[in-house]
Scaffold this motif. Sequence first.
Motif, mmCIF file in Angstrom:
data_model
loop_
_atom_site.group_PDB
_atom_site.id
_atom_site.type_symbol
_atom_site.label_atom_id
_atom_site.label_comp_id
_atom_site.label_asym_id
_atom_site.label_seq_id
_atom_site.Cartn_x
_atom_site.Cartn_y
_atom_site.Cartn_z
ATOM 1 N N ILE A 166 30.648 -38.266 -4.599
ATOM 2 C CA ILE A 166 29.280 -38.775 -4.517
ATOM 3 C C ILE A 166 28.673 -38.421 -3.162
ATOM 4 O O ILE A 166 27.499 -38.045 -3.072
ATOM 5 C CB ILE A 166 29.253 -40.290 -4.746
ATOM 6 N N SER A 169 27.383 -35.067 -3.258
ATOM 7 C CA SER A 169 26.109 -34.989 -3.966
ATOM 8 C C SER A 169 24.953 -35.490 -3.111
ATOM 9 O O SER A 169 23.832 -34.973 -3.209
ATOM 10 C CB SER A 169 26.181 -35.795 -5.267
ATOM 11 N N ARG A 185 21.359 -31.326 -10.117
ATOM 12 C CA ARG A 185 22.598 -31.953 -10.589
ATOM 13 C C ARG A 185 23.099 -32.975 -9.568
ATOM 14 O O ARG A 185 23.559 -34.069 -9.934
ATOM 15 C CB ARG A 185 23.662 -30.890 -10.856
ATOM 16 N N HIS A 186 23.023 -32.637 -8.281
ATOM 17 C CA HIS A 186 23.448 -33.579 -7.246
ATOM 18 C C HIS A 186 22.558 -34.827 -7.240
ATOM 19 O O HIS A 186 23.054 -35.959 -7.097
ATOM 20 C CB HIS A 186 23.399 -32.909 -5.874
ATOM 21 N N GLN A 188 20.864 -36.099 -9.726
ATOM 22 C CA GLN A 188 21.137 -36.920 -10.908
ATOM 23 C C GLN A 188 22.431 -37.698 -10.735
ATOM 24 O O GLN A 188 22.506 -38.896 -11.073
ATOM 25 C CB GLN A 188 21.217 -36.032 -12.148
ATOM 26 N N ARG A 189 23.448 -37.054 -10.194
ATOM 27 C CA ARG A 189 24.745 -37.713 -10.040
ATOM 28 C C ARG A 189 24.704 -38.806 -8.982
ATOM 29 O O ARG A 189 25.264 -39.885 -9.165
ATOM 30 C CB ARG A 189 25.808 -36.667 -9.671
ATOM 31 N N THR A 243 25.571 -45.468 -7.996
ATOM 32 C CA THR A 243 26.898 -44.918 -7.714
ATOM 33 C C THR A 243 27.218 -44.906 -6.218
ATOM 34 O O THR A 243 28.382 -44.779 -5.834
ATOM 35 C CB THR A 243 27.017 -43.478 -8.251
#
Length: 294
Positions: A166, A169, A185-186, A188-189, A243
């Motif tokens: 995380i 990201s 993508r980073h 979103q994660r 997260t």
Amino acid sequence: MTKRRAPKPIRDAVLGACVALAAAASPSLAEGVERGVVERGPVRIEVLAQGSGPAVVLLPSLARGAEDFDQLAALIAAAGFRVIRPEPRGIGGSAGPVEGLTLYDLAADAALAIEADAGGRVAPVIVAGHAFGNWVARALSAIRPELVRGVVLLAASIGTEIDPGIRASINGSFDPALPEAERLRHLQRGYFAPGNDARVWLTGWHPAVARMQRAATAATPDRSWQRVADRVPVLYVAAVEDTIAPLPTLARLQQELGPRVTLAEVARAGHALLPEQPEATAAALIRFARELPQ
């Protein structure tokens, strides 16, 4: 959100609906926003302000600026508050030394904006910090307690170690060398709940500001300022699908922050929170602000 009695998590559907109605009826987000610059020595801080009433100060996340609060600020102002948004050094018209800083220096920048807006009077405010901004909000309440009557922590880390993947990201989200698809993508994660559109955060990043803010955090020599709820009432607004700062229990918050803390949970939101659920976030903050003694 469904209401529970404090100190249990606050889930207030009625207030949320009222805020949503205010949002639908409100004018352009930019309408009524005053912009100015306040100075102290080599430091210049651009300040956005709007509305009238008790003051709420909004401090943004790592590497991001006051524009993240556009929707939230409009909702809070429409509810009868004065909203003050100082830009961090290195964003907009804010400038000043960026080496050798601590969190106390960044908190002093916020204090400068508060004092200027109050015209020299001591008028305590509610200060809300999103993600990294929570560190500045807590530091401000420690060094200038006469300026703060309540603190709101939005998707704030409270000592939990971040998973290395995380953290990668987080860094990848604002790395300009990466292709847009990879950055997305980073984002979103790390920042957005599933189903929420992470594209809204592809822009608005300031990597040099991130380096300054991280260095200031590392250079802050003590941690006594962290237990903000020993000093003032605190609202912790948790993004349920975060997260980076996973949903804490009230007992954990009281252990880390002090006894005067309440918890509001916002569903369908990750660490970004503000673009994902502005109405629910505003509802929790407004309720807290209205229940504080004047």
